[in-house]
Design a protein around this motif. Sequence first.
Motif, PDB file in Angstrom:
ATOM      1  N   LEU A  83      99.248  -5.274  27.985  1.00 33.70           N
ATOM      2  CA  LEU A  83      98.065  -5.168  26.935  1.00 33.70           C
ATOM      3  C   LEU A  83      98.322  -4.602  25.692  1.00 33.70           C
ATOM      4  O   LEU A  83      99.395  -3.841  25.658  1.00 33.70           O
ATOM      5  N   ALA A  84      97.627  -4.881  24.385  1.00 35.37           N
ATOM      6  CA  ALA A  84      98.091  -4.836  23.102  1.00 35.37           C
ATOM      7  C   ALA A  84      98.075  -3.452  22.631  1.00 35.37           C
ATOM      8  O   ALA A  84      98.819  -3.365  21.654  1.00 35.37           O
ATOM      9  N   VAL A  88     105.179   0.845  21.553  1.00 34.29           N
ATOM     10  CA  VAL A  88     106.405   0.311  22.007  1.00 34.29           C
ATOM     11  C   VAL A  88     107.268   1.240  22.285  1.00 34.29           C
ATOM     12  O   VAL A  88     107.978   0.773  23.068  1.00 34.29           O
ATOM     13  N   ARG A  89     107.171   2.659  22.373  1.00 29.46           N
ATOM     14  CA  ARG A  89     107.817   3.511  22.969  1.00 29.46           C
ATOM     15  C   ARG A  89     107.525   3.476  24.532  1.00 29.46           C
ATOM     16  O   ARG A  89     108.365   3.339  25.536  1.00 29.46           O
ATOM     17  N   ASP A 142     109.141   3.675  16.914  1.00 21.90           N
ATOM     18  CA  ASP A 142     108.543   3.295  18.263  1.00 21.90           C
ATOM     19  C   ASP A 142     107.312   3.651  18.397  1.00 21.90           C
ATOM     20  O   ASP A 142     106.484   3.550  19.228  1.00 21.90           O
ATOM     21  N   GLU A 143     106.368   4.535  17.360  1.00 20.03           N
ATOM     22  CA  GLU A 143     105.226   4.888  17.381  1.00 20.03           C
ATOM     23  C   GLU A 143     104.152   3.913  16.714  1.00 20.03           C
ATOM     24  O   GLU A 143     103.603   4.246  15.682  1.00 20.03           O
ATOM     25  N   GLN A 144     104.137   2.800  17.406  1.00 19.74           N
ATOM     26  CA  GLN A 144     103.127   1.753  16.615  1.00 19.74           C
ATOM     27  C   GLN A 144     102.834   0.898  17.885  1.00 19.74           C
ATOM     28  O   GLN A 144     103.520   0.990  19.029  1.00 19.74           O
ATOM     29  N   SER A 145     101.530   0.302  17.831  1.00 18.38           N
ATOM     30  CA  SER A 145     101.093  -0.422  18.932  1.00 18.38           C
ATOM     31  C   SER A 145     101.961  -1.663  18.998  1.00 18.38           C
ATOM     32  O   SER A 145     102.293  -2.358  17.731  1.00 18.38           O
ATOM     33  N   LEU A 146     101.895  -2.422  20.147  1.00 17.74           N
ATOM     34  CA  LEU A 146     102.692  -3.819  20.147  1.00 17.74           C
ATOM     35  C   LEU A 146     101.849  -4.930  19.089  1.00 17.74           C
ATOM     36  O   LEU A 146     102.464  -5.347  18.632  1.00 17.74           O
ATOM     37  N   LEU A 195      99.850  -9.508  25.227  1.00 20.82           N
ATOM     38  CA  LEU A 195     101.163  -9.991  24.541  1.00 20.82           C
ATOM     39  C   LEU A 195     102.145 -10.120  25.839  1.00 20.82           C
ATOM     40  O   LEU A 195     102.292  -9.352  26.431  1.00 20.82           O
ATOM     41  N   THR A 196     102.633 -11.259  25.706  1.00 19.62           N
ATOM     42  CA  THR A 196     103.592 -11.668  26.700  1.00 19.62           C
ATOM     43  C   THR A 196     104.999 -12.059  25.795  1.00 19.62           C
ATOM     44  O   THR A 196     104.846 -13.018  25.186  1.00 19.62           O
ATOM     45  N   PHE A 197     106.031 -11.205  26.094  1.00 17.99           N
ATOM     46  CA  PHE A 197     107.193 -11.291  25.445  1.00 17.99           C
ATOM     47  C   PHE A 197     108.292 -11.945  26.328  1.00 17.99           C
ATOM     48  O   PHE A 197     108.251 -11.796  27.408  1.00 17.99           O
TER      49      PHE A 197
END
Length: 442
Positions: free
Chosen positions: A85-86, A90-91, A111-115, A177-179
């Motif tokens: 889920l978006a 990142v962490r 890493d403190e940001q949303s995907l 999001l699918t990575f």
Amino acid sequence: MSTEHTWTTWGKQHAAEVSQILTPRSVAELQRIVADARERKSRIKVIGYSRSSSAIAQPSGTLVRLDFLTGITRVNREAGTATFLAGTSVRDANKSLMHYGLAFENLGRLDEQSLAGAVATGTHGTGISYGIMATQVAALRMVTANGELLHCSADENPEIFRAALVGLGSLGIIVELTFNVVPLFRLHAAERGHDYNKIVPAFEERSRGADHYEFSWFPGASDVRTRRLTRLPLMPDGYEPHYAQLSRARRHGGDFFLNDGIYEGMLMLGAKAPVTQKALNAVANWGKGNRRYTDLAPQVFTMRRRVRQNNMEYAFDIAHLPAVLDELREKLGDMRGELAYPLVVRTSAGDDLPLSPANGRTTGYISVREYWRAPYLEEFTFIEEIFKDYGGRPHWGQLHTQDAASLAELYPEFNAFVALRDHLDPQGIFLNDYLEKVLLGQ
């Protein structure tokens, strides 16, 4: 819901008073919020961790947080994909992937940001053979301006998919999001000082000879600090060298002690007494020292930044990097006493995403940072003029002065992107002042 809230960027350079904050607990609820905003002819802006220095996420109507739309939802080991889920940070995504023995192919330092935020703004790490984070996305789901849920991939709505990957949040609200992911791996890091004249002319060659390569440099200094990361397989299950725990403790302790303890005190001193900054920079460079260590990839790619900064970053054709840096060296030599952070130089592979700073060219990046309490405008403005002379493209989430007219000259598909955005959201409910400036020239 809250009735009073002040939104700010991390570096405190942009702020807005928000009367309404909505935190939908499901995609269906978010669809209703969007449909209601469209009916009321109001604007809506989703924010993540507000780590961008630019006003890209500044709300001008309803503010939405995806705090409840987080977590990993599907893993397909055979296909090598993982779906989130978006709103997932990142962490937290790294932690979830490690549980399955998987990892992102490449990551930026923060890493403190949303995907969704990382993908939408063109976040990147370093590595000349590796694309920006958005290029790792295999599929996405997005709530459009009419409240519909749109599935996008290379096979389904491919034009919208390409545009949405660095879409600036202007096409719709990404909710899933699918990575493409890879088996979890280790990284060996080697950090050391080198002579500027040895590294800069050969930077592209050195980058091509390493998995991940970067360097930092105080303008005017004769030396740079390089960082080479080498990808390694995992050790046998349960095995760890006897010195690993001590090495990890020393590294994390040193990073925390220097970067978030002593260094912030030095930054505050430099902001109050700029004449001391040159000496402080020399101490900071010396304090880093040379070191080598190995750890799981997410632990080496990323770091926690607790000291607030303001940032500007530009992307260039990698062939132009030495000339840009040499001109900076020539013209900014006397600025060593003013910039509290070194410039950071990194790379990425080129891609075909319409608004990606790496569109159509192997790319080198130069990042400029300044302590949030220190004045930055004069230095950033002077440096940006040099960047513009070399066809630099600004990071969408960082400070810059470009507008739609100048950006249209930098991106071959810029006008096509704007036309698609207008088609998907003719009412402009996903726009704000920043997006109007960089996309519409208003």
